[in-house]
Scaffold this motif. Sequence first.
Motif, PDB file in Angstrom:
ATOM      1  N   GLY A 103       9.637  14.717 -15.127  1.00  0.00           N
ATOM      2  CA  GLY A 103       8.383  14.229 -14.573  1.00  0.00           C
ATOM      3  C   GLY A 103       7.766  13.090 -15.357  1.00  0.00           C
ATOM      4  O   GLY A 103       7.201  12.153 -14.768  1.00  0.00           O
ATOM      5  N   SER A 104       7.858  13.123 -16.695  1.00  0.00           N
ATOM      6  CA  SER A 104       7.305  12.041 -17.519  1.00  0.00           C
ATOM      7  C   SER A 104       8.076  10.745 -17.300  1.00  0.00           C
ATOM      8  O   SER A 104       7.499   9.655 -17.350  1.00  0.00           O
ATOM      9  CB  SER A 104       7.344  12.428 -19.001  1.00  0.00           C
ATOM     10  OG  SER A 104       6.566  13.572 -19.247  1.00  0.00           O
ATOM     11  N   ALA A 105       9.387  10.865 -17.056  1.00  0.00           N
ATOM     12  CA  ALA A 105      10.213   9.679 -16.821  1.00  0.00           C
ATOM     13  C   ALA A 105       9.917   9.052 -15.459  1.00  0.00           C
ATOM     14  O   ALA A 105       9.899   7.821 -15.323  1.00  0.00           O
ATOM     15  CB  ALA A 105      11.691  10.039 -16.926  1.00  0.00           C
ATOM     16  N   TYR A 106       9.658   9.896 -14.468  1.00  0.00           N
ATOM     17  CA  TYR A 106       9.411   9.386 -13.109  1.00  0.00           C
ATOM     18  C   TYR A 106       8.182  10.080 -12.507  1.00  0.00           C
ATOM     19  O   TYR A 106       8.302  10.891 -11.581  1.00  0.00           O
ATOM     20  CB  TYR A 106      10.649   9.598 -12.228  1.00  0.00           C
ATOM     21  CG  TYR A 106      11.824   8.777 -12.694  1.00  0.00           C
ATOM     22  CD1 TYR A 106      11.912   7.416 -12.382  1.00  0.00           C
ATOM     23  CD2 TYR A 106      12.809   9.344 -13.490  1.00  0.00           C
ATOM     24  CE1 TYR A 106      12.976   6.649 -12.845  1.00  0.00           C
ATOM     25  CE2 TYR A 106      13.879   8.577 -13.957  1.00  0.00           C
ATOM     26  CZ  TYR A 106      13.949   7.230 -13.627  1.00  0.00           C
ATOM     27  OH  TYR A 106      14.997   6.478 -14.095  1.00  0.00           O
ATOM     28  N   PRO A 107       6.998   9.755 -13.048  1.00  0.00           N
ATOM     29  CA  PRO A 107       5.774  10.394 -12.535  1.00  0.00           C
ATOM     30  C   PRO A 107       5.464  10.010 -11.100  1.00  0.00           C
ATOM     31  O   PRO A 107       4.631  10.646 -10.453  1.00  0.00           O
ATOM     32  CB  PRO A 107       4.685   9.888 -13.497  1.00  0.00           C
ATOM     33  CG  PRO A 107       5.225   8.593 -14.028  1.00  0.00           C
ATOM     34  CD  PRO A 107       6.707   8.791 -14.124  1.00  0.00           C
ATOM     35  N   PHE A 109       7.352  10.414  -8.623  1.00  0.00           N
ATOM     36  CA  PHE A 109       8.112  11.303  -7.741  1.00  0.00           C
ATOM     37  C   PHE A 109       7.224  11.893  -6.638  1.00  0.00           C
ATOM     38  O   PHE A 109       6.201  12.511  -6.924  1.00  0.00           O
ATOM     39  CB  PHE A 109       8.753  12.421  -8.568  1.00  0.00           C
ATOM     40  CG  PHE A 109       9.554  13.397  -7.774  1.00  0.00           C
ATOM     41  CD1 PHE A 109      10.737  13.005  -7.166  1.00  0.00           C
ATOM     42  CD2 PHE A 109       9.132  14.709  -7.624  1.00  0.00           C
ATOM     43  CE1 PHE A 109      11.484  13.905  -6.422  1.00  0.00           C
ATOM     44  CE2 PHE A 109       9.876  15.611  -6.876  1.00  0.00           C
ATOM     45  CZ  PHE A 109      11.052  15.210  -6.274  1.00  0.00           C
ATOM     46  N   LEU A 110       7.607  11.669  -5.401  1.00  0.00           N
ATOM     47  CA  LEU A 110       6.989  12.205  -4.181  1.00  0.00           C
ATOM     48  C   LEU A 110       5.690  11.512  -3.756  1.00  0.00           C
ATOM     49  O   LEU A 110       5.464  11.270  -2.576  1.00  0.00           O
ATOM     50  CB  LEU A 110       6.720  13.715  -4.317  1.00  0.00           C
ATOM     51  CG  LEU A 110       7.948  14.641  -4.342  1.00  0.00           C
ATOM     52  CD1 LEU A 110       7.503  16.093  -4.449  1.00  0.00           C
ATOM     53  CD2 LEU A 110       8.818  14.465  -3.104  1.00  0.00           C
ATOM     54  N   PHE A 111       4.817  11.199  -4.705  1.00  0.00           N
ATOM     55  CA  PHE A 111       3.455  10.820  -4.318  1.00  0.00           C
ATOM     56  C   PHE A 111       3.112   9.340  -4.518  1.00  0.00           C
ATOM     57  O   PHE A 111       2.125   8.863  -3.960  1.00  0.00           O
ATOM     58  CB  PHE A 111       2.434  11.660  -5.094  1.00  0.00           C
ATOM     59  CG  PHE A 111       2.613  13.144  -4.905  1.00  0.00           C
ATOM     60  CD1 PHE A 111       2.329  13.734  -3.682  1.00  0.00           C
ATOM     61  CD2 PHE A 111       3.086  13.939  -5.941  1.00  0.00           C
ATOM     62  CE1 PHE A 111       2.497  15.110  -3.497  1.00  0.00           C
ATOM     63  CE2 PHE A 111       3.252  15.307  -5.754  1.00  0.00           C
ATOM     64  CZ  PHE A 111       2.961  15.893  -4.541  1.00  0.00           C
ATOM     65  N   PHE A 112       3.877   8.605  -5.337  1.00  0.00           N
ATOM     66  CA  PHE A 112       3.481   7.254  -5.710  1.00  0.00           C
ATOM     67  C   PHE A 112       4.663   6.292  -5.585  1.00  0.00           C
ATOM     68  O   PHE A 112       5.821   6.699  -5.592  1.00  0.00           O
ATOM     69  CB  PHE A 112       2.928   7.219  -7.144  1.00  0.00           C
ATOM     70  CG  PHE A 112       1.759   8.129  -7.357  1.00  0.00           C
ATOM     71  CD1 PHE A 112       0.468   7.692  -7.083  1.00  0.00           C
ATOM     72  CD2 PHE A 112       1.940   9.422  -7.829  1.00  0.00           C
ATOM     73  CE1 PHE A 112      -0.616   8.529  -7.266  1.00  0.00           C
ATOM     74  CE2 PHE A 112       0.858  10.270  -8.020  1.00  0.00           C
ATOM     75  CZ  PHE A 112      -0.418   9.819  -7.738  1.00  0.00           C
ATOM     76  N   ASN A 113       4.341   5.002  -5.515  1.00  0.00           N
ATOM     77  CA  ASN A 113       5.354   3.959  -5.459  1.00  0.00           C
ATOM     78  C   ASN A 113       5.624   3.421  -6.859  1.00  0.00           C
ATOM     79  O   ASN A 113       4.687   3.137  -7.614  1.00  0.00           O
ATOM     80  CB  ASN A 113       4.894   2.806  -4.558  1.00  0.00           C
ATOM     81  CG  ASN A 113       4.747   3.239  -3.115  1.00  0.00           C
ATOM     82  OD1 ASN A 113       5.549   4.021  -2.601  1.00  0.00           O
ATOM     83  ND2 ASN A 113       3.721   2.730  -2.446  1.00  0.00           N
ATOM     84  N   GLN A 114       6.915   3.284  -7.209  1.00  0.00           N
ATOM     85  CA  GLN A 114       7.267   2.765  -8.520  1.00  0.00           C
ATOM     86  C   GLN A 114       6.826   1.310  -8.647  1.00  0.00           C
ATOM     87  O   GLN A 114       6.960   0.514  -7.710  1.00  0.00           O
ATOM     88  CB  GLN A 114       8.777   2.874  -8.740  1.00  0.00           C
ATOM     89  CG  GLN A 114       9.214   2.543 -10.163  1.00  0.00           C
ATOM     90  CD  GLN A 114      10.649   2.974 -10.430  1.00  0.00           C
ATOM     91  OE1 GLN A 114      11.101   3.989  -9.906  1.00  0.00           O
ATOM     92  NE2 GLN A 114      11.355   2.211 -11.238  1.00  0.00           N
ATOM     93  N   MET A 124      -0.956  11.806 -13.132  1.00  0.00           N
ATOM     94  CA  MET A 124       0.297  12.536 -12.945  1.00  0.00           C
ATOM     95  C   MET A 124       1.170  12.468 -14.198  1.00  0.00           C
ATOM     96  O   MET A 124       1.794  13.469 -14.593  1.00  0.00           O
ATOM     97  CB  MET A 124       1.056  11.976 -11.738  1.00  0.00           C
ATOM     98  CG  MET A 124       2.265  12.806 -11.333  1.00  0.00           C
ATOM     99  SD  MET A 124       1.875  14.527 -10.953  1.00  0.00           S
ATOM    100  CE  MET A 124       0.863  14.339  -9.478  1.00  0.00           C
ATOM    101  N   PHE A 125       1.218  11.290 -14.844  1.00  0.00           N
ATOM    102  CA  PHE A 125       1.955  11.162 -16.092  1.00  0.00           C
ATOM    103  C   PHE A 125       1.404  12.127 -17.132  1.00  0.00           C
ATOM    104  O   PHE A 125       2.162  12.833 -17.803  1.00  0.00           O
ATOM    105  CB  PHE A 125       1.877   9.719 -16.611  1.00  0.00           C
ATOM    106  CG  PHE A 125       2.479   9.533 -17.979  1.00  0.00           C
ATOM    107  CD1 PHE A 125       3.845   9.412 -18.139  1.00  0.00           C
ATOM    108  CD2 PHE A 125       1.673   9.495 -19.119  1.00  0.00           C
ATOM    109  CE1 PHE A 125       4.416   9.256 -19.402  1.00  0.00           C
ATOM    110  CE2 PHE A 125       2.223   9.337 -20.377  1.00  0.00           C
ATOM    111  CZ  PHE A 125       3.600   9.215 -20.516  1.00  0.00           C
ATOM    112  N   ASN A 126       0.078  12.167 -17.254  1.00  0.00           N
ATOM    113  CA  ASN A 126      -0.541  13.073 -18.218  1.00  0.00           C
ATOM    114  C   ASN A 126      -0.279  14.534 -17.862  1.00  0.00           C
ATOM    115  O   ASN A 126      -0.106  15.381 -18.752  1.00  0.00           O
ATOM    116  CB  ASN A 126      -2.047  12.813 -18.300  1.00  0.00           C
ATOM    117  CG  ASN A 126      -2.378  11.598 -19.144  1.00  0.00           C
ATOM    118  OD1 ASN A 126      -2.000  11.516 -20.304  1.00  0.00           O
ATOM    119  ND2 ASN A 126      -3.069  10.637 -18.572  1.00  0.00           N
TER     120      ASN A 126
END
Length: 484
Positions: A103-107, A109-114, A124-126
């Motif tokens: 999750g920290s690598a790809y916060p 995931f599912l909800f946001f655009n990279q 989400m990262f936190n």
Amino acid sequence: MLKNENLSAEQNLPYIAGITLIATLGGLLFGYDTAVISGAEKSVQQYLITSQGLSTWVHGATISSALIGCIIGGAISGFFSSGIGRKKTLILAAFLFFLSALGSAYPEFLFFNQGEPTMGLLYMFNFYRIIGGIGVGLASAVCPVYIGEIAPANLRGRLVSLNQFAIIFGMLVVYFVNWGIASGQSPEWLNEVGWRRMFLSEAIPAGLFGVLLFFVPESPRYLSMVGKDREALQILTKVNGPSRASLILADIKNTVEHHSGKLLSYGKTVIVIGILLSVFQQFVGINVALYYAPRIFESMGAGKDASMLQTVVMGIINVIFTVVAILTVDRWGRKPLLMVGSVGMAIGMFAIAGLSYFEVIGISTLVFIIIYTASFMMSWGPICWVLISEIFPNKIRGKAVAVAVAAQWAANYFISSTYPSMMEFSGAFTYGFYGVMSVLSLLFVWKMVPETKNKSLEEMEALWTGEAASVRHKAPAMAAKTKA
């Protein structure tokens, strides 16, 4: 009571070593998870903080967010370790480590655009960092307790110290990983891809830890407390040999059956000592040096790659001096090592404070940082965990360790999150404060901390049983005086 536990030919050393090495993977992940941020923090700042015009306070809080999870994990560790056992609690911690790495690598995931940083993505990262922190909090409390409850008294100091070695080794491994990922890469690549790979790399040791835990036994002292004496005896026999196992089990049963298990049933002193051990371990400022190491070295004039390399050098020094502690803790004792370490830390921090005041930046600063961290690693780093695993009586150990570890992580969060703003105010004041705390830690150990070398866990309990009895006897006497 067992008065001595000399090294016996009956002790199954390969079995003890195997259990300890698997358990210390929790320590390795503790170090890995807390130090991985040192290589990624500047990229995280650029990607999630600076891009949104947020303050240095938000930066400090984000870099330290895992510590909120550590506080939670430490606080609930007693509930889990006493409720579902030491082994299952560690399995839970391994799962949380694995989830946090992904999750920290790809916060996004599912909800946001990279590539589109928002406040929601920052939250989400936190969140994922806090999940990992809960795993750290659980592992930091339960790993030393598990090892301490499995190990014979004559080996306990060295074996619990191996957990600190694993913590520092985990930090060293991630320093190499971060350096390898960052070496030769552009800042743009690091800010987009590199920091993600740093966090993702933790999934490998987390998965290995979770799998291997299925092959270790439960703690015999926990098994005895939940009435599984036959299983406890089998493990004690395999560890200590048949001639000593029944005697150890009898001692465990005696300490479990004669006390209520309430946190203060042995008096306040043991709890206060456990909390202060934890608080001083953090207030001396060690995690500032660990979390912000590359930034500190860059401020001394090193380039990006050079600062990462100097962090690796510091990691090697940390490992070497942790080995010093492992080799001497059962020979010299706990108190002498703590006191020597406090003196060395005070010298290092006061020197860095002076150099900062006169704006002297160079190799001398690096030398004193190494003196400071080496002093910590041969003393307060491993010995604090050894004492926390030893000083609490069997009946309250899960609860008391939870209180001490939660206090430790709360102190860690306070020190780490305030470092950027303190440095904005004054570097000399900041490092001078850590030097003062080192001096106070010396006085605390000298006056309050008991020596635990070569004592069984049940023998340590007698110290606090006597104190609690003294308090109970004084109360009626005081009441009689009042009536008179």
